[in-house]
Design a protein around this motif. Structure first.
Motif, PDB file in Angstrom:
ATOM      1  N   UNK A  46       0.849  -1.183   0.000  1.00  0.00           N
ATOM      2  CA  UNK A  46       0.000   0.000   0.000  1.00  0.00           C
ATOM      3  C   UNK A  46       0.892   1.243   0.000  1.00  0.00           C
ATOM      4  N   UNK A  47       0.861   1.981  -1.100  1.00  0.00           N
ATOM      5  CA  UNK A  47       1.758   3.120  -1.253  1.00  0.00           C
ATOM      6  C   UNK A  47       1.498   4.204  -0.209  1.00  0.00           C
ATOM      7  N   UNK A  48       0.226   4.481   0.077  1.00  0.00           N
ATOM      8  CA  UNK A  48      -0.095   5.554   1.014  1.00  0.00           C
ATOM      9  C   UNK A  48       0.277   5.191   2.446  1.00  0.00           C
ATOM     10  N   UNK A  49      -0.075   3.961   2.838  1.00  0.00           N
ATOM     11  CA  UNK A  49       0.222   3.518   4.210  1.00  0.00           C
ATOM     12  C   UNK A  49       1.659   3.038   4.370  1.00  0.00           C
ATOM     13  N   UNK A  50       2.301   2.755   3.242  1.00  0.00           N
ATOM     14  CA  UNK A  50       3.667   2.226   3.232  1.00  0.00           C
ATOM     15  C   UNK A  50       3.780   0.947   4.067  1.00  0.00           C
ATOM     16  N   UNK A  51       2.935   0.006   3.746  1.00  0.00           N
ATOM     17  CA  UNK A  51       2.973  -1.286   4.434  1.00  0.00           C
ATOM     18  C   UNK A  51       2.340  -2.340   3.537  1.00  0.00           C
ATOM     19  N   UNK A  52       2.593  -3.613   3.879  1.00  0.00           N
ATOM     20  CA  UNK A  52       1.980  -4.729   3.165  1.00  0.00           C
ATOM     21  C   UNK A  52       0.587  -4.961   3.736  1.00  0.00           C
ATOM     22  N   UNK A  53      -0.407  -5.150   2.850  1.00  0.00           N
ATOM     23  CA  UNK A  53      -1.795  -5.231   3.295  1.00  0.00           C
ATOM     24  C   UNK A  53      -2.499  -6.466   2.749  1.00  0.00           C
ATOM     25  N   UNK A  54      -3.363  -7.035   3.576  1.00  0.00           N
ATOM     26  CA  UNK A  54      -4.292  -8.085   3.198  1.00  0.00           C
ATOM     27  C   UNK A  54      -5.670  -7.683   3.708  1.00  0.00           C
ATOM     28  N   UNK A  55      -6.713  -8.108   3.030  1.00  0.00           N
ATOM     29  CA  UNK A  55      -8.071  -7.797   3.460  1.00  0.00           C
ATOM     30  C   UNK A  55      -8.568  -8.884   4.403  1.00  0.00           C
ATOM     31  N   UNK A  56      -8.576  -8.586   5.698  1.00  0.00           N
ATOM     32  CA  UNK A  56      -9.045  -9.538   6.700  1.00  0.00           C
ATOM     33  C   UNK A  56     -10.519  -9.303   7.050  1.00  0.00           C
ATOM     34  N   UNK A  57     -11.177  -8.396   6.339  1.00  0.00           N
ATOM     35  CA  UNK A  57     -12.613  -8.138   6.520  1.00  0.00           C
ATOM     36  C   UNK A  57     -12.965  -7.828   7.973  1.00  0.00           C
ATOM     37  N   UNK A  58     -12.106  -7.029   8.624  1.00  0.00           N
ATOM     38  CA  UNK A  58     -12.373  -6.589   9.985  1.00  0.00           C
ATOM     39  C   UNK A  58     -12.024  -7.574  11.064  1.00  0.00           C
ATOM     40  N   UNK A  59     -11.524  -8.732  10.700  1.00  0.00           N
ATOM     41  CA  UNK A  59     -11.216  -9.774  11.689  1.00  0.00           C
ATOM     42  C   UNK A  59      -9.810  -9.647  12.254  1.00  0.00           C
ATOM     43  N   UNK A  60      -8.989  -8.756  11.718  1.00  0.00           N
ATOM     44  CA  UNK A  60      -7.648  -8.486  12.236  1.00  0.00           C
ATOM     45  C   UNK A  60      -7.506  -6.976  12.355  1.00  0.00           C
ATOM     46  N   UNK A  61      -7.061  -6.502  13.522  1.00  0.00           N
ATOM     47  CA  UNK A  61      -7.031  -5.064  13.774  1.00  0.00           C
ATOM     48  C   UNK A  61      -5.656  -4.526  14.132  1.00  0.00           C
ATOM     49  N   UNK A  62      -4.670  -5.407  14.349  1.00  0.00           N
ATOM     50  CA  UNK A  62      -3.330  -4.968  14.751  1.00  0.00           C
ATOM     51  C   UNK A  62      -2.318  -5.491  13.741  1.00  0.00           C
ATOM     52  N   UNK A  63      -1.480  -4.599  13.226  1.00  0.00           N
ATOM     53  CA  UNK A  63      -0.440  -5.012  12.280  1.00  0.00           C
ATOM     54  C   UNK A  63       0.586  -5.882  12.989  1.00  0.00           C
ATOM     55  N   UNK A  64       0.940  -7.016  12.374  1.00  0.00           N
ATOM     56  CA  UNK A  64       1.899  -7.939  12.974  1.00  0.00           C
ATOM     57  C   UNK A  64       2.479  -8.835  11.897  1.00  0.00           C
ATOM     58  N   UNK A  65       3.751  -9.196  12.055  1.00  0.00           N
ATOM     59  CA  UNK A  65       4.384 -10.124  11.124  1.00  0.00           C
ATOM     60  C   UNK A  65       3.759 -11.510  11.229  1.00  0.00           C
ATOM     61  N   UNK A  66       3.045 -11.773  12.321  1.00  0.00           N
ATOM     62  CA  UNK A  66       2.401 -13.073  12.528  1.00  0.00           C
ATOM     63  C   UNK A  66       1.147 -13.252  11.670  1.00  0.00           C
ATOM     64  N   UNK A  67       0.524 -12.153  11.265  1.00  0.00           N
ATOM     65  CA  UNK A  67      -0.735 -12.227  10.511  1.00  0.00           C
ATOM     66  C   UNK A  67      -0.532 -12.934   9.175  1.00  0.00           C
ATOM     67  N   UNK A  68      -1.478 -13.793   8.794  1.00  0.00           N
ATOM     68  CA  UNK A  68      -1.379 -14.455   7.491  1.00  0.00           C
ATOM     69  C   UNK A  68      -2.735 -14.947   7.021  1.00  0.00           C
ATOM     70  N   UNK A  69      -2.811 -15.235   5.740  1.00  0.00           N
ATOM     71  CA  UNK A  69      -3.917 -15.950   5.106  1.00  0.00           C
ATOM     72  C   UNK A  69      -3.314 -17.036   4.241  1.00  0.00           C
ATOM     73  N   UNK A  70      -3.956 -18.220   4.200  1.00  0.00           N
ATOM     74  CA  UNK A  70      -3.459 -19.292   3.347  1.00  0.00           C
ATOM     75  C   UNK A  70      -4.555 -19.727   2.387  1.00  0.00           C
ATOM     76  N   UNK A  71      -4.121 -20.130   1.196  1.00  0.00           N
ATOM     77  CA  UNK A  71      -5.023 -20.571   0.133  1.00  0.00           C
ATOM     78  C   UNK A  71      -4.499 -21.878  -0.437  1.00  0.00           C
ATOM     79  N   UNK A  72      -5.350 -22.599  -1.154  1.00  0.00           N
ATOM     80  CA  UNK A  72      -4.944 -23.853  -1.786  1.00  0.00           C
ATOM     81  C   UNK A  72      -4.057 -23.565  -2.987  1.00  0.00           C
TER      82      UNK A  72
END
Length: 262
Positions: free
Chosen positions: A180-206
């Motif tokens: 995200x250029x404006x926020x200067x961070x890596x972003x994923x859409x957690x649909x409100x289920x994650x509220x704190x930025x952390x290196x631990x956050x992830x999503x997995x797909x097949x």
């Protein structure tokens, strides 16, 4: 131990107790992150020489491998970058127990004769080394052993035939975030289920459907997501083909420092 729903994920919470290295999994019964919900599983972190193990139990107070509440365990390598998931029960008919000390629960003299003393390897989770120290989140791959189809019952006038699950494999990878250029961070859409930025956050797909040679999985449908919502509170949402045990074990791999990966 059964797979989650197919249409929508089950929403859960993980509570961490840093003092004793214990993690508690709850089924969320409300949208609030402060309500505990229904207890499902607990895990405790142990140091075993150069390795770390997480003992997973159905009992929040009894977290040892010799307990009847023992479900399985997670074992890491020295760097905390490769993990093996062990199940106390055979994942399918004819599955062979794991060989070596890592696959055993405890010494035969320390366990009740009524409780099996073996484990079954049912999954691997690995984090990719970041040797160039490039910016970005952790990258992970998961390979899981699971039934490719649920047990079926066919009723006839004469008899009911039961078919055993066929062993299959599910291969997952973390969903790549966007910068995200404006926020200067890596972003994923957690649909409100994650509220704190952390290196631990992830999503997995097949990634790959091994039942179909050359077939690819759905890389848009998130099968498991995990993220921080408080100092010691995390959300865990999962769906088919993962079970609560498998999803919990994968999320446990995210805890701990991984200097080689970030």
């Amino acid at each position: 131990m059964e797979a989650g729903p197919q249409d929508a994920p089950l929403q859960c919470l993980i509570k961490r107790d840093k003092k004793n290295g214990t993690f508690y999994l709850y089924l969320a019964l409300s949208p609030s992150f402060t309500d505990k919900g229904k207890f499902l599983l607990a895990a405790r972190r142990y140091r075993r020489g150069a390795h770390t193990e997480y003992i997973i139990s159905l009992d929040a107070e009894d977290l040892c491998q010799g307990s009847k509440a023992y479900v399985g365990k997670l074992r890491s390598n020295f760097l905390g970058t490769n993990f093996t998931i062990y199940d106390s029960q055979a994942p399918y008919e004819g599955a062979k127990p794991s060989n070596g000390r890592a696959g055993r629960r405890v010494a035969s003299k320390q366990i009740s004769p009524q409780v099996p003393a073996v484990n079954f390897e049912v999954g691997q989770v690995s984090y990719k080394f970041n040797l160039l120290k490039s910016r970005g989140p952790r990258r992970m791959m998961c390979s899981l052993t699971c039934p490719s189809s649920l047990s079926e019952k066919i009723s006839t006038k004469k008899k009911v035939e039961e078919f055993s699950p066929v062993p299959g494999y599910t291969v997952l990878k973390n969903k790549a975030p966007r910068w995200h250029q404006h926020l200067e961070c890596w972003c994923l859409n957690f649909h409100g289920r994650v509220t704190v930025a952390s290196v631990k956050n992830f999503q997995v797909v097949a990634t790959i459907d091994q039942s179909k040679p050359g077939g690819k999985g759905d890389e848009e449908t998130v099968l498991l997501q995990f993220g921080k919502v408080g100092d010691d509170t995390f959300t865990m949402d999962f769906r088919q083909p993962l079970s609560a045990f498998q999803a919990f074990a994968i999320c446990l791999t995210s805890f701990g420092t991984k200097l080689a990966c970030e």
